[in-house]
Design an enzyme around this catalytic site. Structure first.
Site, PDB file in Angstrom:
ATOM      1  N   CYS A   1       0.860  -1.182   0.000  1.00 21.28           N
ATOM      2  CA  CYS A   1       0.000   0.000   0.000  1.00 21.28           C
ATOM      3  C   CYS A   1       0.895   1.230   0.000  1.00 21.28           C
ATOM      4  O   CYS A   1       2.028   1.179  -0.481  1.00 21.28           O
ATOM      5  CB  CYS A   1      -0.952  -0.018   1.198  1.00 21.28           C
ATOM      6  SG  CYS A   1      -0.101   0.050   2.787  1.00 21.28           S
TER       7      CYS A   1
ATOM      8  N   HIS B   1      -4.476   9.585   5.137  1.00 23.47           N
ATOM      9  CA  HIS B   1      -4.724   8.144   5.014  1.00 23.47           C
ATOM     10  C   HIS B   1      -6.141   7.855   5.499  1.00 23.47           C
ATOM     11  O   HIS B   1      -6.407   7.815   6.693  1.00 23.47           O
ATOM     12  CB  HIS B   1      -3.689   7.373   5.851  1.00 23.47           C
ATOM     13  CG  HIS B   1      -3.620   5.907   5.529  1.00 23.47           C
ATOM     14  ND1 HIS B   1      -4.591   5.017   5.899  1.00 23.47           N
ATOM     15  CD2 HIS B   1      -2.687   5.185   4.854  1.00 23.47           C
ATOM     16  CE1 HIS B   1      -4.267   3.803   5.489  1.00 23.47           C
ATOM     17  NE2 HIS B   1      -3.115   3.879   4.844  1.00 23.47           N
TER      18      HIS B   1
END
Length: 625
Positions: free
Chosen positions: A26, A545
């Site tokens: 990620c 995030h």
């Protein structure tokens, strides 16, 4: 940090390739699905240079690396044969995509692995042309014979190469696929086809159905269609076959079905399609050569951008197999030279040292046939040089097709491939190259481009606001979300909570919108759209995030409204997401907002007393002095 060594050490310490079920990454971390987590040495991995933290979360063994994770992942891919971690649902979503896009994706996946062999053999073919044209060796000499073997081996046995690559793409047995290619290339068919050409043989028949003798060497379409159909037939036979009989009888039945059907129907149909395609291209270039060459030369870079240029590759190879020459490859060369010339003009004109360095290296690679660095790193980035390249390559393409320039082999279109164009019309190719390069460079200078700021200019621009020096003042980060402010230490993910990626704050959102917290640019946008990196005009780097472990959603419930590299203004919409669906999927939506270059500042002051915060209220202040 030595990324190659880091990837090798991590793989060894997680238990080796045999302990890795799948691995992906990620925005900040490698995510391993290990077969046995106990085999991984967490402490030793955490002590490696470049590793920030190791943790087991959501069933995954996670190695936190930070901004370099993408490059480390690429090195890790070289260390072993790993699954990507895609699930069936992802595959189903891909299958629902646009049919044209799926077609070109399939062609690209099949041809990309064998391009090096094709390009190498094509270049040898060009060298062979020079040897025979200039009589450097007798036509019947051993050296010419060996060069012929090297040059023709890949193209003559192309169905075998395509069989393996297509089998991998369609997820079927590679060795049965090779058997199908062997059926097409069986000597009886090859020799029969030659005999028919000489008027001395007829085809076979199977239960009264004609089975024609066709030479399938160098063909593309028949084997790809055959392997595609094989993938369904093999699954069907395997599904109905009892377990005890599968090993022997599944391949037996599949071969008995596929090879005869291939020789009776698929092969002839594919062969006729290929011949018709080659004849159609020939007719087009002979009757509308200037127009066809001009359009193709101008649009091929656009096809590269969307990946559709791979669809032209089998056509070019088929033309060479059927006709012995091809009109497309010379035009591909003009398109590549246009991109190289535009990057060269930028190199000459720009005053930015960083851009000059990028333009220099990408110019060299483009002249050698690799245009992506020039296209994406220079020409598209500045826009007008890309337009100049399209015009220049369009004019060059029209010129060479007007004079009937062809290629005798398929090659990577660069200056090193010039030998495959040797012949009586080679001079027109050289003139076309000169026209393409000259027109592109002149247009680039005339159209101009907005030069990138030098480091000095960026520093001065960042230091001035409303006519005042602000270098030593605070940089304010407004909240990108509306919701409840939470101290970063209370976030359940220790990587964020302990500030390993930088200092900051978190917001529990009450609506699904992320806006730009300042004026700046998008530095990174992860493909799953759950995380975005920004850089302010003053140089502050910020990571937003959305949720924790939401990378596992693979982009579901997220929609990006900006692109990487795009400039944004404060308050501009960046990402929207569905809070309820994310929570229903079992993922928290608390959103860390991290200053990733915290070490550049003396203090990062979070507004953790704000309670409920709106998108126009500040949540962080970064102070240099």
């Amino acid at each position: 940090m030595n990324r190659q060594k880091l990837a090798k050490d991590i793989l060894s310490l997680v238990g080796g390739e045999e302990n890795v079920g799948s691995v992906t990454h990620c925005y900040t971390r490698l995510r391993f699905n290990l077969k046995n987590n106990d085999l991984a040495d967490k402490e030793k991995i955490e002590s490696l240079d470049g590793v920030i933290r190791v943790q087991i979360q959501s069933g995954q063994f996670q190695v936190v690396i930070g901004n370099e994770v993408g490059k480390v992942y690429k090195e890790l891919e070289k260390q072993g044969d790993f699954q990507s971690g895609e699930n069936d649902e992802t595959v189903q979503e891909e299958k629902k995509g646009n049919i044209i896009g799926r077609f070109f994706e399939v062609i690209a996946s099949i041809f990309t692995p064998i391009i090096p062999a094709i390009a190498g053999a094509g270049l040898v073919k060009g060298i062979l042309g020079l040897v025979t044209t200039f009589n450097w060796a007798p036509a019947d000499s051993d050296i010419v014979t060996v060069l012929n073997i090297v040059a023709d081996a890949v193209f003559y046995f192309l169905p075998f190469f395509l069989a393996v690559s297509a089998a991998r793409k369609f997820k079927t047995n590679e060795f049965i696929a090779l058997a199908l290619a062997g059926g097409l290339m069986y000597p009886t068919l090859i020799e029969g086809a030659k005999a028919i050409a000489e008027g001395g043989a007829e085809g076979l028949s199977l239960f009264g159905i004609p089975l024609p003798f066709i030479n399938y060497s160098s063909t593309v379409i028949p084997i790809i269609i055959s392997i595609w159909l094989l993938s369904y037939v093999h699954r069907w036979v395997d599904a109905i076959m009892p377990n005890a009989l599968r090993v022997i009888f599944t391949p037996t039945i599949v071969l008995l079905i596929m090879i005869p059907f291939q020789l009776v129907a698929i092969g002839p149909l594919g062969s006729y399609l290929g011949i018709g395609l080659a004849d159609g291209i020939t007719w087009l270039f002979e009757h509308a050569g200037i127009l066809a060459g001009g359009i193709l030369g101008a649009t091929r870079p656009l096809l590269v951008i969307v990946g559709m240029h791979y669809g032209l590759m089998p056509i070019a190879i088929q033309n060479i197999a059927v006709l012995g020459f091809d009109y497309l490859v010379p035009v591909f060369l003009m398109a590549n030279m246009g991109q190289a010339a535009a990057a060269l003009a930028v190199f000459i004109k720009t005053k930015n040292k960083d851009l000059k360095t990028i333009a220099a290296s990408s110019t060299v690679s483009a002249f050698l046939g690799i245009t992506e660095p020039a296209m994406y790193g220079v020409n598209l980035r500045l826009k007008k040089p890309f337009i100049a390249a399209l015009i220049g390559s369009g004019i060059g393409g029209a010129f060479i097709t007007g004079f009937g320039v062809t290629a005798s082999a398929f090659v990577l279109p660069g200056l090193t491939s010039l030998p495959v164009f040797s012949g009586p019309k080679f001079i027109y190719l050289i003139i076309g190259l000169i026209i393409t390069i000259a027109v592109t460079m002149v247009l680039t200078f005339i159209l101009g481009f907005k030069d990138m700021e030098t480091k000095k200019e960026k520093t001065e621009a960042a230091a001035v606001k409303d006519g005042q020096q602000i270098a030593n003042k605070e940089t304010v980060v407004n909240s990108p979300l509306e919701g409840k402010v939470i101290p970063l230490q209370e976030v359940s993910d220790p990587t964020f909570a302990e500030g390993l990626l930088g200092k900051g704050i978190a917001v529990e959102p009450t609506n699904g919108e992320v806006i730009a917290p300042f004026n700046g640019s998008i530095e990174s946008l992860f493909q799953t759209k759950h995380a975005i990196g920004l850089r302010s005009e003053q140089g502050l780097e910020l990571l937003i995030h959305i949720g924790l472990d939401t990378v596992n959603l693979e982009g579901k419930h997220f929609e990006a409204h900006v692109e990487q590299g795009q400039a944004v203004k404060q308050g501009e919409l960046l990402i929207t997401f569905d809070i309820d669906k994310i929570k229903d999927a079992g993922y928290p939506t608390v959103t860390p907002v991290i200053v990733t270059n915290s070490s550049d500042y003396q203090e990062i002051l979070p507004n953790d007393q704000a309670g409920q915060v709106k998108q126009d209220e500040w949540i962080l202040k970064a102070v240099k002095e």
